[in-house]
Design a protein around this motif. Structure first.
Motif, short mmCIF file in Angstrom:
data_model
loop_
_atom_site.label_atom_id
_atom_site.label_comp_id
_atom_site.label_asym_id
_atom_site.label_seq_id
_atom_site.Cartn_x
_atom_site.Cartn_y
_atom_site.Cartn_z
N ALA A 57 0.84 -1.20 0.00
CA ALA A 57 0.00 0.00 0.00
C ALA A 57 0.87 1.25 0.00
N TYR A 58 1.95 1.21 0.76
CA TYR A 58 2.90 2.33 0.80
C TYR A 58 3.45 2.60 -0.60
N MET A 59 3.83 1.52 -1.30
CA MET A 59 4.39 1.68 -2.64
C MET A 59 3.38 2.27 -3.62
N ARG A 60 2.11 1.99 -3.41
CA ARG A 60 1.06 2.57 -4.26
C ARG A 60 0.72 3.99 -3.83
N LEU A 61 0.76 4.21 -2.53
CA LEU A 61 0.26 5.47 -1.98
C LEU A 61 1.25 6.62 -2.08
N ILE A 62 2.46 6.40 -1.63
CA ILE A 62 3.40 7.52 -1.48
C ILE A 62 3.83 8.14 -2.81
N PRO A 63 4.18 7.35 -3.84
CA PRO A 63 4.56 8.02 -5.09
C PRO A 63 3.44 8.86 -5.70
N ASP A 64 2.20 8.43 -5.51
CA ASP A 64 1.06 9.15 -6.09
C ASP A 64 0.29 9.93 -5.03
N ALA A 65 0.91 10.12 -3.88
CA ALA A 65 0.20 10.70 -2.75
C ALA A 65 -0.29 12.11 -3.04
N HIS A 74 -8.46 11.30 7.07
CA HIS A 74 -8.39 11.36 5.61
C HIS A 74 -7.20 10.53 5.11
N PHE A 75 -6.06 10.66 5.76
CA PHE A 75 -4.88 9.88 5.38
C PHE A 75 -5.16 8.38 5.51
N LEU A 76 -5.76 7.98 6.63
CA LEU A 76 -6.05 6.56 6.84
C LEU A 76 -7.06 6.04 5.82
N ALA A 77 -8.01 6.87 5.44
CA ALA A 77 -8.99 6.46 4.42
C ALA A 77 -8.32 6.22 3.08
N ILE A 78 -7.38 7.08 2.72
CA ILE A 78 -6.66 6.90 1.46
C ILE A 78 -5.77 5.67 1.53
N ALA A 79 -5.13 5.46 2.67
CA ALA A 79 -4.30 4.26 2.86
C ALA A 79 -5.17 3.00 2.79
N ALA A 80 -6.37 3.07 3.37
CA ALA A 80 -7.29 1.92 3.32
C ALA A 80 -7.67 1.61 1.89
N ARG A 81 -7.89 2.63 1.09
CA ARG A 81 -8.23 2.42 -0.33
C ARG A 81 -7.06 1.74 -1.05
N ALA A 82 -5.84 2.16 -0.74
CA ALA A 82 -4.66 1.53 -1.36
C ALA A 82 -4.57 0.06 -0.94
N MET A 83 -4.86 -0.24 0.33
CA MET A 83 -4.83 -1.63 0.79
C MET A 83 -5.91 -2.44 0.08
N ARG A 84 -7.07 -1.85 -0.09
CA ARG A 84 -8.15 -2.54 -0.80
C ARG A 84 -7.69 -2.89 -2.21
N GLN A 85 -7.05 -1.95 -2.89
CA GLN A 85 -6.59 -2.19 -4.25
C GLN A 85 -5.56 -3.32 -4.29
N VAL A 86 -4.67 -3.36 -3.31
CA VAL A 86 -3.67 -4.43 -3.24
C VAL A 86 -4.35 -5.77 -3.04
N LEU A 87 -5.28 -5.84 -2.10
CA LEU A 87 -5.96 -7.11 -1.82
C LEU A 87 -6.78 -7.58 -3.02
#
Length: 184
Positions: A57-65, A74-87
């Motif tokens: 999720a970090y690899m998806r989130l931080i470059p496009d943050a 708000h940050f946790l919600a965006i991180a949760a979305r990234a985790m959802r995408q990974v799963l």
């Protein structure tokens, strides 16, 4: 910790590229706790652990943050979305390899969102969420915040800038709509 989070959110919004990484590290334990919850709800045979999920999720989130995070929620919600995408990506890969293999359906009933929701077919849930978003993107965002982000109804309402009463109505409708969609 709240003041540190607020400072990092502000720095990130001001364009400091290191602030996003620092914010992620500061909330790392909380993100791992969310990840463990997702993995517990997914069907058996998960090929990724909580730490791996957070790192992907970090690899998806931080470059496009986005640099306009409003707050911790708000940050946790965006991180949760990234985790959802990974799963979902992992689930789609497994499904393609196994051609389905009798994946059990998701049930969304009146148990608290924090309680185990049984075994989750993330592909079916993602498809249903995508369809819900086509009908009402804000309602789908509420479900994402609650189910994947682990937020309370009040936190999700605040994040969406709606009243708790509206959030409750949307949550009731969306949960029923998703249940019907997933059971059909």
């Amino acid at each position: 910790m709240q003041s540190n989070v607020a400072t990092l959110v502000e720095k990130s919004s001001s364009g400091d590229p290191q602030a996003a990484s620092d914010l992620f590290l500061l909330l790392y334990d909380e993100l791992r706790q969310l990840a463990r919850g997702y993995i517990r709800r997914e069907r058996f045979g998960q090929s990724i652990g909580a730490t791996g999920l957070v790192h992907e999720a970090y690899m998806r989130l931080i470059p496009d943050a986005p640099t306009d995070w409003e707050d911790r929620t708000h940050f946790l919600a965006i991180a949760a979305r990234a985790m959802r995408q990974v799963l979902v990506a992992h689930a789609r890969t497994r499904s393609a390899q196994k051609r389905g293999g009798g994946v059990p359906a998701v049930t969304l009933n009146d148990v608290p969102i924090e309680a185990a929701l049984g075994i989750v077919d993330l592909i079916a849930l993602d498809d249903a969420m995508t369809e819900l978003a086509r009908h009402d993107s804000r309602m789908a965002e509420l479900v994402e915040l609650r189910f994947f982000g682990g937020l309370t109804l009040e936190e999700a309402a605040k994040s969406l800038d709606i009243s708790p009463a509206t959030a409750k109505r949307w949550w009731t409708f969306a949960r029923t709509w998703l249940r019907r969609k997933l059971e059909s």
